[in-house]
Enzyme design. Structure first.
Site, PDB file in Angstrom:
ATOM      1  N   GLU A 108      91.085  20.718 -14.648  1.00 58.60           N
ATOM      2  CA  GLU A 108      90.773  20.161 -15.970  1.00 58.60           C
ATOM      3  C   GLU A 108      89.263  19.985 -16.136  1.00 58.60           C
ATOM      4  O   GLU A 108      88.484  20.250 -15.217  1.00 58.60           O
ATOM      5  CB  GLU A 108      91.457  18.798 -16.154  1.00 58.60           C
ATOM      6  CG  GLU A 108      92.757  18.834 -16.935  1.00 58.60           C
ATOM      7  CD  GLU A 108      92.535  19.024 -18.436  1.00 58.60           C
ATOM      8  OE1 GLU A 108      91.373  19.286 -18.851  1.00 58.60           O
ATOM      9  OE2 GLU A 108      93.522  18.946 -19.184  1.00 58.60           O
TER      10      GLU A 108
ATOM     11  N   ARG B 195      95.937   5.841 -17.946  1.00 58.58           N
ATOM     12  CA  ARG B 195      94.704   6.283 -17.289  1.00 58.58           C
ATOM     13  C   ARG B 195      93.890   7.096 -18.270  1.00 58.58           C
ATOM     14  O   ARG B 195      94.386   7.543 -19.306  1.00 58.58           O
ATOM     15  CB  ARG B 195      94.991   7.114 -16.042  1.00 58.58           C
ATOM     16  CG  ARG B 195      95.584   8.498 -16.297  1.00 58.58           C
ATOM     17  CD  ARG B 195      95.386   9.402 -15.098  1.00 58.58           C
ATOM     18  NE  ARG B 195      96.039  10.697 -15.193  1.00 58.58           N
ATOM     19  CZ  ARG B 195      95.520  11.769 -15.779  1.00 58.58           C
ATOM     20  NH1 ARG B 195      94.346  11.700 -16.390  1.00 58.58           N
ATOM     21  NH2 ARG B 195      96.175  12.925 -15.782  1.00 58.58           N
TER      22      ARG B 195
ATOM     23  N   ASN C 294      93.557  13.882 -26.118  1.00 60.10           N
ATOM     24  CA  ASN C 294      93.169  15.113 -25.429  1.00 60.10           C
ATOM     25  C   ASN C 294      91.996  15.763 -26.153  1.00 60.10           C
ATOM     26  O   ASN C 294      91.134  15.055 -26.667  1.00 60.10           O
ATOM     27  CB  ASN C 294      94.372  16.045 -25.297  1.00 60.10           C
ATOM     28  CG  ASN C 294      94.524  16.597 -23.903  1.00 60.10           C
ATOM     29  OD1 ASN C 294      93.534  16.942 -23.249  1.00 60.10           O
ATOM     30  ND2 ASN C 294      95.749  16.678 -23.404  1.00 60.10           N
TER      31      ASN C 294
ATOM     32  N   ASP D 275      96.202  21.184 -25.558  1.00 60.18           N
ATOM     33  CA  ASP D 275      95.535  20.424 -24.499  1.00 60.18           C
ATOM     34  C   ASP D 275      94.048  20.340 -24.841  1.00 60.18           C
ATOM     35  O   ASP D 275      93.685  19.953 -25.935  1.00 60.18           O
ATOM     36  CB  ASP D 275      95.808  21.100 -23.147  1.00 60.18           C
ATOM     37  CG  ASP D 275      95.648  20.166 -21.964  1.00 60.18           C
ATOM     38  OD1 ASP D 275      94.746  19.314 -21.977  1.00 60.18           O
ATOM     39  OD2 ASP D 275      96.420  20.300 -20.988  1.00 60.18           O
TER      40      ASP D 275
END
Length: 298
Positions: free
Chosen positions: A23, A106, A153, A205
């Site tokens: 990521e 988180r 995101n 995403d």
């Protein structure tokens, strides 16, 4: 004028990383390197495309997003805190700790705006609507910018800096806001891109914006990057040989390469065999250059 569709593009595997959850790719134009994270393995990587070398620091927590800082440091969002990573020693220092209300929350994706403020969203998939978007300012202050999200995101800003984009993956929407660069405020939310017609497992995403203002978003479980015009018109897709691309960013000497991180986490053995290169880093020759990376505290 109708935007031109994408030319035929292909993805090249440039790093056999086999990450669990690759990521947060971040291009450093001065060093000509790509920083990226393997979230679940608690690693911050640095990849040098010219040599093919990749090394990493074990940071001891789920680092999910980064920003360039002055000196040999990176700003890194880890779990519930903002830290900086010393690139010479590997030392991690906490700068600010957040208190999340819902268990299991988180930090997730983050990026700096053109004025050098770090925007970072949280994720709380087990408690829909309990995630949020925050702005961490260079003076150390923090402001909550958006609430009632589930997986905050892909973030980005239009080339002229007057539009801010935010993705909420489970809603399968990319939102657009009016952005005031002087104050850092957002307003007038609209739906820029609605991916509700995709297969129900497919979610947007991470994203990146090119110099024409086109929006490139990775489709988790969709095996591709999708490109949309600033008005939300679909321009085309670039297929990847993996099921779970996670985030694109523009890099290379002329910002004419799209680097894409991917994931293998949660795939069955059959799916891994079908997508053998899951977790690797890919590169695509971009038809339009990207925008430079905004550093923290600019």
């Amino acid at each position: 004028m109708t935007p031109a569709p994408l030319p035929e593009l292909s993805a090249q595997n440039v790093l056999y990383a086999r990450a669990r959850l690759g990521e947060g790719p971040l291009w450093d134009g001065d060093k000509q390197v790509l920083y990226w994270v393997d979230i679940l393995n608690h690693r911050v990587h640095v990849f040098e495309p010219s040599s093919g070398d990749d090394c990493h620091w074990d940071v001891g927590d789920v680092g999910s997003a980064m920003a360039l800082m002055a000196g040999e440091k990176l700003l890194v969002a880890m779990g519930d805190r903002i830290t900086h990573l010393d690139l010479t020693s590997g030392t991690v220092e906490t700068l600010h700790t957040f208190k999340f209300d819902a268990p299991g929350t988180r930090f997730n994706d983050g990026k700096c705006d053109p004025q050098g403020r770090f925007w970072i969203g949280s994720m709380c998939p087990e408690n829909p609507g309990q995630a949020a978007l925050y702005r961490y300012n260079p003076d150390g202050s923090v402001k909550t910018m958006e609430t009632e999200l589930t997986i905050s995101n892909g973030l980005g800003w239009s080339p002229n800096g007057d539009t801010f984009y935010l993705t909420d993956s489970p809603q399968r929407k990319i939102f657009a806001y009016a952005f005031d660069g002087a104050t850092g405020e957002i307003s007038d939310r609209t739906v820029a891109i609605d991916l509700g017609d995709e297969d129900e497992s497919v979610e947007p995403d991470g994203l990146a914006i090119d110099s024409d203002g086109n929006i490139w978003t990775a489709l988790w479980n969709g095996g591709c990057l999708a490109c949309f015009s600033p008005t939300g018109q679909a321009l085309g897709r670039v297929e990847l040989p993996v099921q779970r691309p996670t985030c694109p960013t523009f890099g290379g000497p002329n910002l004419s390469t799209i680097y894409v991180t991917t994931a293998s986490v949660g795939l069955s053995q059959k799916e891994i065999q079908q997508g053998f290169y899951s977790g690797d880093v890919f590169a695509i020759a971009a038809p339009v250059p990207g925008l430079p990376t905004n550093p923290f505290g600019a």
